[in-house]
Write an enzyme that holds these catalytic residues in place. Structure first.
Site, short mmCIF file in Angstrom:
data_model
loop_
_atom_site.label_atom_id
_atom_site.label_comp_id
_atom_site.label_asym_id
_atom_site.label_seq_id
_atom_site.Cartn_x
_atom_site.Cartn_y
_atom_site.Cartn_z
N ASP A 69 -15.46 -3.33 -4.50
CA ASP A 69 -14.94 -5.02 -4.27
C ASP A 69 -15.72 -5.64 -3.02
O ASP A 69 -16.63 -4.87 -2.55
CB ASP A 69 -13.52 -5.22 -4.29
CG ASP A 69 -12.80 -4.34 -3.18
OD1 ASP A 69 -11.81 -4.01 -3.29
OD2 ASP A 69 -13.77 -3.98 -2.06
N ARG A 74 -8.09 -1.29 -7.85
CA ARG A 74 -8.45 0.03 -7.33
C ARG A 74 -7.19 1.05 -7.26
O ARG A 74 -7.42 2.12 -7.54
CB ARG A 74 -9.26 -0.16 -6.04
CG ARG A 74 -9.71 0.96 -5.56
CD ARG A 74 -10.23 1.00 -4.18
NE ARG A 74 -10.45 2.14 -3.73
CZ ARG A 74 -11.46 3.13 -4.10
NH1 ARG A 74 -12.50 2.74 -4.87
NH2 ARG A 74 -11.79 4.34 -3.48
N ASN A 91 0.65 -1.27 -0.23
CA ASN A 91 -0.06 0.05 0.05
C ASN A 91 0.84 1.30 0.17
O ASN A 91 0.47 2.37 0.06
CB ASN A 91 -0.91 0.05 1.26
CG ASN A 91 -2.08 -1.06 0.94
OD1 ASN A 91 -2.26 -1.48 -0.24
ND2 ASN A 91 -2.61 -1.57 1.75
#
Ligand code: EPZ
EC number: 2.5.1.7
Length: 453
Positions: A138, A114, A45
């Site tokens: 999702d 995404r 991330n």
């Protein structure tokens, strides 16, 4: 526009091609006890946003400690389709951004991941135009983009959606004072990456404070940006006219590290997690301590922590919150832990409204869970019983594998491509810690293998 072409297995294009192999399952042996050392690499991330941020300047950027995961392959593909050259080797990404890349992303790729929405801010900031496919929701929730859009509009962009794309235009972005309704990670990152090249000062209030945000700020400042306030609720950005390519080491993956900590406790094991930053997991390690685990964060080389558990864990109540609260990405592992813990517990999900979906799969394994809105009530049971289950997203998948480790018999976890998106070499690392986890290429979608013995 030059595009590097190589789809050999092991190259990122090869791995992207494997993305379609959705058939793999993990056969997880139960009654496991994890013991040994595991090393975490850089954070998914963070690295995905660092890759997007390279679009802010022409030239070659080097990102070290990049995890060998599917999402990095897909983001590499997104950048290649914009005209970049991307190489991945030995944990290092080399990204060559041209003077004039395309500003329109590939529809299919962005729809699938995404995080690719993170190219929106850099493209509109540098070229005054961006056409990015809408990523859609999702398995964990609706995942709006309203704060991303509102922030870009405040910076002077015109943004509209058309034919499944978000289209942003701006002659030159200008500074603004932006207050986020919720400390959204994605909105903070997109607005930040747009503001670094805007004219004047931008103040972003109620920003996300995750370690991955701090990593992005440090990366941008190294490129020549002027940002202050990382790790606090307010970021102040003074726009600059240009940036330069740099080399950077990605922050360790605290979610992968936290997954190993949970696995050690659930299997009453002894695991040393190297390369991690214990301070990034304070809330998590505190709760594991409360469940009865011995946590040692003073390793000789200072990088990592050790988790030991001798007895059955005590149940822990968890409330997910933005950082520094308990991370929502470890919620499925917390529920898996509470499913075999002594006592009853409540897990409250405050970030994603649909993140309890996977509990139906845990109930298949014999867990006692009742969901009511964003609360899950769990009554711990001594042992789970193996059954075929399906991963619905990255973290739910990892949570189901951990549950399989403490069930009797063999648990088949299907759709492990989800897990491959965020956990590098998961089954190999589990095997190195003494677990019996094998990847099986199922012949077709409905194959769940012979009945487990
Ligand atoms: C990032 O997602 C992470 N993904 C997620 O990890 C993580 O769960 C999440 O942050 C929270 O920590 C990546 O970094 C790629 P948000 P993001 O914007 O940026 C709502 C994983 O498993 N919202 O902080 O999408 C949104 O719907 C993934 O690694 C709006 O309503 O998270 C959600 O309910 C899963 N409008 C909440 O805010 C907006 O414009 C938090 O979302 C933006 C967000």
């Amino acid at each position: 526009m030059n595009v590097a072409r190589s789809s050999q297995p092991g190259t990122s294009r090869g791995r992207a091609a494997q993305y379609h192999r959705r058939m793999d399952i993990f056969r997880v042996g139960g009654n496991a006890r994890l013991e040994g050392e595991v090393t975490v690499s850089g954070a998914k991330n963070s690295v995905l946003k660092l890759m997007a941020a390279t679009l802010l300047t022409p030239g070659t950027t080097t990102i070290n400690r990049a995890p060998d995961i599917l999402d990095v392959s897909i983001m590499s593909e997104v950048l290649r389709r914009l005209g970049c050259q991307v190489r991945f080797s030995g944990g290092t990404l080399t990204i060559a951004v041209p003077e004039d890349p395309s500003t329109e992303t590939d529809y299919q790729l962005v729809r699938r991941m995404r995080a690719s929405i993170a190219v929106l801010g850099p493209l509109v900031a540098r070229w005054g135009h961006a056409k990015v496919a809408l990523p859609g929701g999702d398995a964990i929730g609706s995942r709006g983009l309203d704060m991303h859009v509102a922030g870009l509009v405040q910076l002077g962009a015109q943004v509209h959606s058309e034919h499944g794309f978000l289209i942003a235009r701006a002659d030159r972005l200008h500074g603004a004072t932006i207050r986020l309704d919720f400390p959204s990670v994605g909105a903070t990152e997109n607005i930040l990456m747009a503001a670094v090249l805007a004219e004047g000062r931008t103040v972003i209030d109620n920003t996300a404070r995750e370690p991955e945000i701090i990593d992005l700020v440090q990366f941008l400042n190294k490129m020549g940006a002027q940002i202050e306030g990382e790790g606090t609720p307010t970021l102040v950005v003074d726009g600059v006219s240009q940036l330069k390519p740099v080399e950077h080491d990605t922050v360790p993956d605290r979610i992968v590290a936290g997954t190993w900590a949970m696995a050690a406790v659930m299997t009453r094991g002894d695991v040393t997690v190297r390369g991690a930053t214990a301070a990034h997991l304070e809330r998590v390690l505190d709760l594991l301590g409360a469940s009865g685990a011995m946590i040692d964060t003073h390793l000789t080389d200072g990088r990592g922590f050790r988790v030991r558990m001798n007895d059955r864990p005590k149940s822990i109540d968890v409330r997910t919150l933005p950082y520094p609260g308990f991370p929502t990405d470890l919620q499925p592992m917390a529920i898996a832990l509470d499913s075999i813990a002594q006592g009853s517990s409540i897990v409250t999900e405050n970030v994603f409204e649909g993140r309890f979906m996977f509990t139906n799969e845990l109930i298949r394994l014999g867990a006692s869970i009742q969901v009511d809105g964003h609360h899950a009530a769990i009554r711990g049971t001594e042992r789970l019983s193996s059954a075929p289950v399906e991963a619905t997203d990255i973290r739910a998948g990892a949570g189901l594998v951990l549950a399989g480790l403490v069930a009797d018999g063999f648990t088949d976890v299907a759709h492990v491509h989800h897990i491959d998106r965020g956990y590098p070499g998961f089954e190999q690392q589990l095997s190195a810690l003494g677990a019996d986890v094998r990847r099986i290429h199922a012949p077709d979608e409905d194959y769940f293998g012979p009945p487990s013995t």
